[in-house]
Write a protein that holds these residues in place. Sequence first.
Motif, PDB file in Angstrom:
ATOM      1  N   PRO A   1      36.857  38.507  58.676  1.00 43.48           N
ATOM      2  CA  PRO A   1      37.444  37.159  58.730  1.00 43.48           C
ATOM      3  C   PRO A   1      38.853  37.114  59.321  1.00 43.48           C
ATOM      4  O   PRO A   1      39.172  36.216  60.103  1.00 43.48           O
ATOM      5  CB  PRO A   1      37.448  36.716  57.258  1.00 43.48           C
ATOM      6  CG  PRO A   1      36.341  37.500  56.633  1.00 43.48           C
ATOM      7  CD  PRO A   1      36.328  38.817  57.331  1.00 43.48           C
ATOM      8  N   GLY A   2      39.705  38.061  58.953  1.00 39.10           N
ATOM      9  CA  GLY A   2      41.071  38.046  59.462  1.00 39.10           C
ATOM     10  C   GLY A   2      41.132  38.200  60.969  1.00 39.10           C
ATOM     11  O   GLY A   2      41.867  37.473  61.659  1.00 39.10           O
ATOM     12  N   SER A   3      40.360  39.136  61.519  1.00 37.92           N
ATOM     13  CA  SER A   3      40.332  39.346  62.973  1.00 37.92           C
ATOM     14  C   SER A   3      39.752  38.120  63.672  1.00 37.92           C
ATOM     15  O   SER A   3      40.225  37.721  64.741  1.00 37.92           O
ATOM     16  CB  SER A   3      39.493  40.586  63.305  1.00 37.92           C
ATOM     17  OG  SER A   3      40.002  41.736  62.668  1.00 37.92           O
ATOM     18  N   TRP A   4      38.723  37.535  63.069  1.00 38.24           N
ATOM     19  CA  TRP A   4      38.082  36.356  63.654  1.00 38.24           C
ATOM     20  C   TRP A   4      39.082  35.204  63.731  1.00 38.24           C
ATOM     21  O   TRP A   4      39.184  34.524  64.754  1.00 38.24           O
ATOM     22  CB  TRP A   4      36.873  35.967  62.809  1.00 38.24           C
ATOM     23  CG  TRP A   4      36.062  34.838  63.366  1.00 38.24           C
ATOM     24  CD1 TRP A   4      35.007  34.921  64.230  1.00 38.24           C
ATOM     25  CD2 TRP A   4      36.242  33.435  63.075  1.00 38.24           C
ATOM     26  NE1 TRP A   4      34.515  33.667  64.508  1.00 38.24           N
ATOM     27  CE2 TRP A   4      35.246  32.742  63.809  1.00 38.24           C
ATOM     28  CE3 TRP A   4      37.116  32.723  62.287  1.00 38.24           C
ATOM     29  CZ2 TRP A   4      35.129  31.349  63.761  1.00 38.24           C
ATOM     30  CZ3 TRP A   4      37.006  31.345  62.237  1.00 38.24           C
ATOM     31  CH2 TRP A   4      36.025  30.669  62.970  1.00 38.24           C
ATOM     32  N   LEU A   5      39.846  34.982  62.679  1.00 34.35           N
ATOM     33  CA  LEU A   5      40.819  33.888  62.664  1.00 34.35           C
ATOM     34  C   LEU A   5      41.951  34.130  63.664  1.00 34.35           C
ATOM     35  O   LEU A   5      42.407  33.193  64.329  1.00 34.35           O
ATOM     36  CB  LEU A   5      41.398  33.717  61.264  1.00 34.35           C
ATOM     37  CG  LEU A   5      40.530  32.935  60.273  1.00 34.35           C
ATOM     38  CD1 LEU A   5      41.102  33.067  58.872  1.00 34.35           C
ATOM     39  CD2 LEU A   5      40.428  31.468  60.669  1.00 34.35           C
ATOM     40  N   LEU A   6      42.416  35.361  63.786  1.00 34.44           N
ATOM     41  CA  LEU A   6      43.485  35.650  64.741  1.00 34.44           C
ATOM     42  C   LEU A   6      43.059  35.308  66.164  1.00 34.44           C
ATOM     43  O   LEU A   6      43.874  34.869  66.986  1.00 34.44           O
ATOM     44  CB  LEU A   6      43.889  37.128  64.651  1.00 34.44           C
ATOM     45  CG  LEU A   6      44.718  37.527  63.433  1.00 34.44           C
ATOM     46  CD1 LEU A   6      44.894  39.045  63.390  1.00 34.44           C
ATOM     47  CD2 LEU A   6      46.079  36.846  63.450  1.00 34.44           C
ATOM     48  N   ALA A   7      41.762  35.496  66.457  1.00 30.17           N
ATOM     49  CA  ALA A   7      41.264  35.222  67.804  1.00 30.17           C
ATOM     50  C   ALA A   7      40.903  33.753  68.014  1.00 30.17           C
ATOM     51  O   ALA A   7      41.022  33.226  69.124  1.00 30.17           O
ATOM     52  CB  ALA A   7      40.034  36.093  68.082  1.00 30.17           C
ATOM     53  N   ARG A   8      40.484  33.061  66.935  1.00 27.71           N
ATOM     54  CA  ARG A   8      39.942  31.706  67.074  1.00 27.71           C
ATOM     55  C   ARG A   8      40.866  30.590  66.618  1.00 27.71           C
ATOM     56  O   ARG A   8      40.683  29.441  67.018  1.00 27.71           O
ATOM     57  CB  ARG A   8      38.634  31.591  66.272  1.00 27.71           C
ATOM     58  CG  ARG A   8      37.523  32.515  66.720  1.00 27.71           C
ATOM     59  CD  ARG A   8      36.999  32.127  68.095  1.00 27.71           C
ATOM     60  NE  ARG A   8      35.793  32.871  68.423  1.00 27.71           N
ATOM     61  CZ  ARG A   8      34.559  32.473  68.130  1.00 27.71           C
ATOM     62  NH1 ARG A   8      34.383  31.325  67.506  1.00 27.71           N
ATOM     63  NH2 ARG A   8      33.519  33.204  68.464  1.00 27.71           N
ATOM     64  N   ALA A   9      41.814  30.888  65.768  1.00 33.68           N
ATOM     65  CA  ALA A   9      42.639  29.827  65.183  1.00 33.68           C
ATOM     66  C   ALA A   9      44.117  30.191  65.326  1.00 33.68           C
ATOM     67  O   ALA A   9      44.725  30.734  64.390  1.00 33.68           O
ATOM     68  CB  ALA A   9      42.276  29.627  63.708  1.00 33.68           C
ATOM     69  N   PRO A  10      44.701  29.925  66.496  1.00 36.31           N
ATOM     70  CA  PRO A  10      46.118  30.268  66.712  1.00 36.31           C
ATOM     71  C   PRO A  10      47.006  29.592  65.669  1.00 36.31           C
ATOM     72  O   PRO A  10      46.828  28.433  65.334  1.00 36.31           O
ATOM     73  CB  PRO A  10      46.394  29.720  68.114  1.00 36.31           C
ATOM     74  CG  PRO A  10      45.053  29.618  68.764  1.00 36.31           C
ATOM     75  CD  PRO A  10      44.092  29.284  67.668  1.00 36.31           C
ATOM     76  N   TRP A  11      47.965  30.344  65.145  1.00 39.03           N
ATOM     77  CA  TRP A  11      48.866  29.813  64.132  1.00 39.03           C
ATOM     78  C   TRP A  11      50.256  29.613  64.729  1.00 39.03           C
ATOM     79  O   TRP A  11      50.644  30.290  65.682  1.00 39.03           O
ATOM     80  CB  TRP A  11      48.928  30.749  62.935  1.00 39.03           C
ATOM     81  CG  TRP A  11      49.325  32.163  63.283  1.00 39.03           C
ATOM     82  CD1 TRP A  11      48.515  33.153  63.738  1.00 39.03           C
ATOM     83  CD2 TRP A  11      50.641  32.711  63.220  1.00 39.03           C
ATOM     84  NE1 TRP A  11      49.227  34.295  63.962  1.00 39.03           N
ATOM     85  CE2 TRP A  11      50.550  34.056  63.654  1.00 39.03           C
ATOM     86  CE3 TRP A  11      51.883  32.212  62.838  1.00 39.03           C
ATOM     87  CZ2 TRP A  11      51.651  34.902  63.721  1.00 39.03           C
ATOM     88  CZ3 TRP A  11      52.988  33.046  62.904  1.00 39.03           C
ATOM     89  CH2 TRP A  11      52.867  34.380  63.341  1.00 39.03           C
ATOM     90  N   THR A  12      51.001  28.682  64.162  1.00 42.85           N
ATOM     91  CA  THR A  12      52.356  28.406  64.642  1.00 42.85           C
ATOM     92  C   THR A  12      53.418  28.791  63.622  1.00 42.85           C
ATOM     93  O   THR A  12      54.577  28.980  63.973  1.00 42.85           O
ATOM     94  CB  THR A  12      52.514  26.916  64.987  1.00 42.85           C
ATOM     95  OG1 THR A  12      52.208  26.138  63.824  1.00 42.85           O
ATOM     96  CG2 THR A  12      51.585  26.521  66.120  1.00 42.85           C
ATOM     97  N   SER A  13      53.036  28.920  62.359  1.00 47.57           N
ATOM     98  CA  SER A  13      53.976  29.381  61.341  1.00 47.57           C
ATOM     99  C   SER A  13      53.201  30.096  60.238  1.00 47.57           C
ATOM    100  O   SER A  13      52.000  29.872  60.043  1.00 47.57           O
ATOM    101  CB  SER A  13      54.783  28.215  60.751  1.00 47.57           C
ATOM    102  OG  SER A  13      53.927  27.262  60.152  1.00 47.57           O
TER     103      SER A  13
END
Length: 254
Positions: free
Chosen positions: A179-191
């Motif tokens: 899940p963590g790797s998937w989110l880093l690739a699919r859901a860019p974060w700003t903070s």
Amino acid sequence: MITGEPNESDVLEPVSKTAVLSLHDRIIGDIERNILSGKWPPGTRIPSEHDLCGDYDCSRMTVNKALSELARSGLIERRRKAGSFVMRAPSRTAALEISDVRAEVEELGAAYRFEILTRRRRRAGRMDAGRLEGIGDGPLLDLTCRHWAGDRPFCIEERLINLTATPEAVDEPFADTPPGSWLLARAPWTSAEHRIAARPAGVRPAALLDIALGACCLTIQRRTWSGEAPITYVQLTYPGELHELVARFSPSHR
């Protein structure tokens, strides 16, 4: 009845404490050489106490004492019911960055794998409001994942994903990508926000990480946002002795 002065053959020599210590030191020295020479790389299983007793023709107490000393020195780790293993170097996480657990494990030179232990889609409740600010009663994906480094549990990941911000996560099986790797690739974060603490292992973490109940664990609680929208909350729990945090920074100029 024995009379007169005893012959030399009649006298039992007392057990030499020096000899016992010498054998104890020999066991330690042999294991140290195998580790420091690279013959036994990190993660290697040390011969069992039973095998070492046979190899050195000594008591189990002598072997146990030697292994305990090696464990205290940080060269080996002793696991309940599994035996003793050459200690891996502590994994490192950059305290001011969002790290990928897979990358942490691979940096250690260990084989990585993960497993999804629980997965549930649900509505956010009152306790979730403090973890994902602004989510209200929106839909969540609630996951528990265990990461492995070789044959050793590496950390537990307990994660909430805001399905309003990342609706595609609901159909993602996380079969090949954690899940963590998937989110880093699919859901860019700003903070993002990190909270770091040392806590004793409760019953469930101790069982999942194969550590003693009450053993010190390092926990990292992380929240990320995209603009004002919360993306995810995660708590990562590591065995304390196998993980450390590193931060590199420059002096502030005021």
